[in-house]
Enzyme design. Structure first.
Site: not given
Ligand SMILES: NC(=O)C1=CN([C@@H]2O[C@H](COP(=O)(O)OP(=O)(O)OC[C@H]3O[C@@H](n4cnc5c(N)ncnc54)[C@H](O)[C@@H]3O)[C@@H](O)[C@H]2O)C=CC1
Ligand SMILES: CCCCCC(=O)/C=C/[C@H]1[C@H](O)CC(=O)[C@@H]1CCCCCCC(=O)O
Length: 262
Positions: A12, A14, A20, A36, A64, A91, A151, A155, A188
């Site tokens: 992931g 890209a 980052a 990615d 994928d 990731n 989700y 996690k 993100t």
């Molecule tokens: N942004 C947030 O608030 C949070 C994100 N996360 C986790 O961090 C990780 C990265 O998330 P972000 O950077 O925020 O998301 P993002 O959506 O910006 O980036 C995710 C990347 O993963 C790639 N991807 C998706 N499915 C894929 C697959 N099947 N094979 C290969 N690549 C694939 C996407 O094309 C994208 O480039 C995820 O596991 C997410 O659940 C965890 C907590 C907080």
């Molecule tokens: C409003 C935009 C939110 C969209 C993203 C989302 O719904 C979930 C995001 C999770 C992200 O990947 C990392 C997290 O920690 C999010 C889930 C957090 C759940 C918090 C619940 C807290 C509570 O119920 O008090």
């Protein structure tokens, strides 16, 4: 671990955290093979990172992670180009409550596959040098959220799986460490697309308005906040079994600090 001269595989990569994390490791002298499903985004990031750190330091592989053969090919390609793997970062992740089976495939099954492949390649008996595996869970790996049940399940699964393997004396004897990173909301596309109402993104979660209200109370981390915690884990002498939660109000917080490691 000292990052200089090490080789990392990041899924992931890209955009978002994966991009980052790749940049942060390159800055510290690692070579990075990032994967990615998004080919144009991956190629764009490859061009940007190669311009900063050199063509020979960074390599993009279209993969994928939900497809076993493509994931195996990613490891083959990394070994063929960089000869070793010291750091594995599972990731890649998605939010998709309607398509929850896909959520399990990408967030959970692929993370397990990536971990098992990395354990095999890092094993000194197979020519590896040991290493560090970081699995990206979430705040949602520690707490429930009624707008995200699938989700949250994936996690929580990442957390339990990674902590369990970290206790295994076999991997400890091979010099392999496993840790879990648990970011809370960060800026993100995964989060900002939903807040900004980007096409179709609100359908990925239940009760988007509730989720948005929660982000207003909890605050939203920068990608740099999360990258800082990621690097702290990688560079620690012993991160085995660590679970690092990062949120906007409280910053970095290690969980389960009285961990048992055997
Ligand atoms: N942004 C947030 O608030 C949070 C994100 N996360 C986790 O961090 C990780 C990265 O998330 P972000 O950077 O925020 O998301 P993002 O959506 O910006 O980036 C995710 C990347 O993963 C790639 N991807 C998706 N499915 C894929 C697959 N099947 N094979 C290969 N690549 C694939 C996407 O094309 C994208 O480039 C995820 O596991 C997410 O659940 C965890 C907590 C907080
Ligand atoms: C409003 C935009 C939110 C969209 C993203 C989302 O719904 C979930 C995001 C999770 C992200 O990947 C990392 C997290 O920690 C999010 C889930 C957090 C759940 C918090 C619940 C807290 C509570 O119920 O008090």
């Amino acid at each position: 671990m000292k990052v200089l001269g090490k080789v990392a595989v990041i899924t992931g990569g890209a955009r978002g955290f994966g991009k980052a994390f790749s940049e942060a490791l390159l800055k510290r002298g690692a070579k990075v093979c990032f994967a990615d499903i998004d080919v144009s985004g991956g190629q764009q990031s490859q061009r940007e990172l190669a311009a900063k750190f050199g063509e020979t330091s960074v390599h993009f592989v279209k993969c994928d992670v939900a497809k076993e053969e493509e994931f195996r090919d990613l490891f083959r390609e990394c070994l063929s180009k960089f000869k070793k793997i010291n750091i594995m970062v599972n990731n890649a992740g998605i939010l998709d409550e309607a398509g929850w089976e896909k959520c399990i495939d990408v967030n959970m099954t692929a993370m397990m596959r990536g971990t098992y492949l990395a354990l095999e390649k890092m094993n000194p008996e197979n020519g590896g040098e040991g290493g560090t595996i970081i699995n990206v869970s979430s705040f949602a790996g520690l707490y429930p959220a009624h707008f995200l049940p699938a989700y949250v399940a994936t996690k929580h699964g990442i957390l339990g799986f990674t902590r369990s393997l970290a206790m295994d004396p076999l991997y400890q004897s091979q010099g392999i460490q496993l840790a879990t990173l648990c970011p809370a909301f960060a800026s993100t596309n995964m989060v900002t697309d939903i807040i900004q109402g980007e096409a179709g993104s609100r359908q990925k979660i239940l009760y988007p308005d509730v989720a948005i209200k929660i982000t207003e109370n909890m605050g939203i981390c920068s990608v740099a906040d999360i990258t800082d915690g990621f690097i702290e884990l990688v560079e620690k002498e012993n991160c085995n079994g660590d679970v690092l939660l990062i949120d906007k109000k409280n910053g970095k917080q290690y969980q389960f600090v009285n961990k048992t490691t055997s």
